[in-house]
Design an enzyme around this catalytic site. Structure first.
Site, PDB file in Angstrom:
ATOM      1  N   CYS A  82       0.757  -1.146   0.232  1.00  0.00           N
ATOM      2  CA  CYS A  82      -0.052   0.110   0.009  1.00  0.00           C
ATOM      3  C   CYS A  82       0.898   1.307  -0.089  1.00  0.00           C
ATOM      4  O   CYS A  82       1.611   1.459  -0.598  1.00  0.00           O
ATOM      5  CB  CYS A  82      -1.148   0.034   1.253  1.00  0.00           C
ATOM      6  SG  CYS A  82      -2.501   1.240   0.814  1.00  0.00           S
ATOM      7  N   HIS A 190      -3.819  -4.719  -0.366  1.00  0.00           N
ATOM      8  CA  HIS A 190      -3.478  -5.359   1.021  1.00  0.00           C
ATOM      9  C   HIS A 190      -3.657  -6.821   0.765  1.00  0.00           C
ATOM     10  O   HIS A 190      -4.729  -7.229   0.654  1.00  0.00           O
ATOM     11  CB  HIS A 190      -4.467  -4.848   1.893  1.00  0.00           C
ATOM     12  CG  HIS A 190      -4.285  -3.299   2.472  1.00  0.00           C
ATOM     13  ND1 HIS A 190      -3.525  -3.137   3.480  1.00  0.00           N
ATOM     14  CD2 HIS A 190      -4.942  -2.314   1.936  1.00  0.00           C
ATOM     15  CE1 HIS A 190      -3.341  -1.751   3.433  1.00  0.00           C
ATOM     16  NE2 HIS A 190      -4.158  -1.306   2.671  1.00  0.00           N
ATOM     17  N   GLU A 192      -2.947  -8.870   3.034  1.00  0.00           N
ATOM     18  CA  GLU A 192      -3.156  -9.478   4.374  1.00  0.00           C
ATOM     19  C   GLU A 192      -4.591  -9.286   4.256  1.00  0.00           C
ATOM     20  O   GLU A 192      -5.537  -9.943   5.288  1.00  0.00           O
ATOM     21  CB  GLU A 192      -2.555  -8.760   5.592  1.00  0.00           C
ATOM     22  CG  GLU A 192      -2.794  -7.339   5.602  1.00  0.00           C
ATOM     23  CD  GLU A 192      -2.386  -6.113   4.850  1.00  0.00           C
ATOM     24  OE1 GLU A 192      -2.619  -5.121   5.110  1.00  0.00           O
ATOM     25  OE2 GLU A 192      -1.731  -6.752   3.689  1.00  0.00           O
TER      26      GLU A 192
END
Length: 209
Positions: A82, A190, A192
């Protein structure tokens, strides 16, 4: 082989979610701002959320820009996530204020020209042939949250050097969604927060260490 990965703690980013996602992908993860630990790890992850200028200030506060530069000079892998990707570029422009980035790549992080901002949610990407990061997840969607991005890729290596692999996405305008350039990789989304596709991408990155 289990790889040791440091998630750089410089006051910005989803540190714990990145830590958990990398651990699930098979890494031994440490969250720290320790200079030597970050230099010596098999892989370094630079997360980031919020404003470009604030992230650069925090990064410089822990000598993170030096860590990134020294690792890359030695061919040691770094993954930006990011705003952690955005700060790898030469500059960021937000609200008319220009901030110098790490300068690993030329280019400017600027506001996306889109009817709705931030760009928040799931989006597909267009990855190039030969991508290690997107191997097996080329057609999957990833989770984005951002209003700024790199709209123009400015680096051309030429002279027989391998060209960086640049992945694109679109929200109002095309923007750089990921870059693979030797030891330096970065993603605008992202991983994650991107479910199975993000987990597979992190596992792919660990496989390159």
């Amino acid at each position: 082989m289990v790889r040791n990965v440091v998630v750089l703690d410089y006051g910005s980013g989803n540190l714990r979610s990145a830590e958990r996602a990398l651990a699930r992908a098979g890494a031994e993860v440490t969250v720290t701002a320790d200079f030597e630990a970050a230099l010596e790890a098999d892989g370094l992850v630079v997360p980031g959320v919020g404003a470009f200028a604030a992230c650069m200030s925090g990064l410089r506060g822990v000598r993170g820009d030096q860590i990134v530069g020294r690792r890359l000079a030695g061919g040691r892998p770094v993954l930006g996530i990011c705003v952690g990707m955005q700060v790898m570029f030469a500059r960021g422009v937000e609200h008319g204020v220009e901030t110098e980035g790490c300068g690993e790549w030329p280019g400017t992080v600027e506001r996306l020209d889109a009817p709705v901002l931030p760009h928040m949610g799931w989006n597909t990407v267009k990855s190039p042939a030969g991508s290690a990061l997107f191997d097996g997840v080329e057609a999957e969607r990833f989770y984005f949250v951002h209003s700024y991005g790199v709209r123009h890729w400015e680096l051309s290596t030429g002279d027989g050097f391998r060209e960086p692999l640049v992945t694109w996405a679109e929200h109002g305008v095309p923007f750089v969604a990921a870059v693979e350039n030797g030891a330096l990789s970065a993603v605008q989304f992202h991983p994650e927060k991107s479910g199975d596709a993000g987990a597979a991408l992190l596992k792919n990155w660990l496989g390159t260490l």
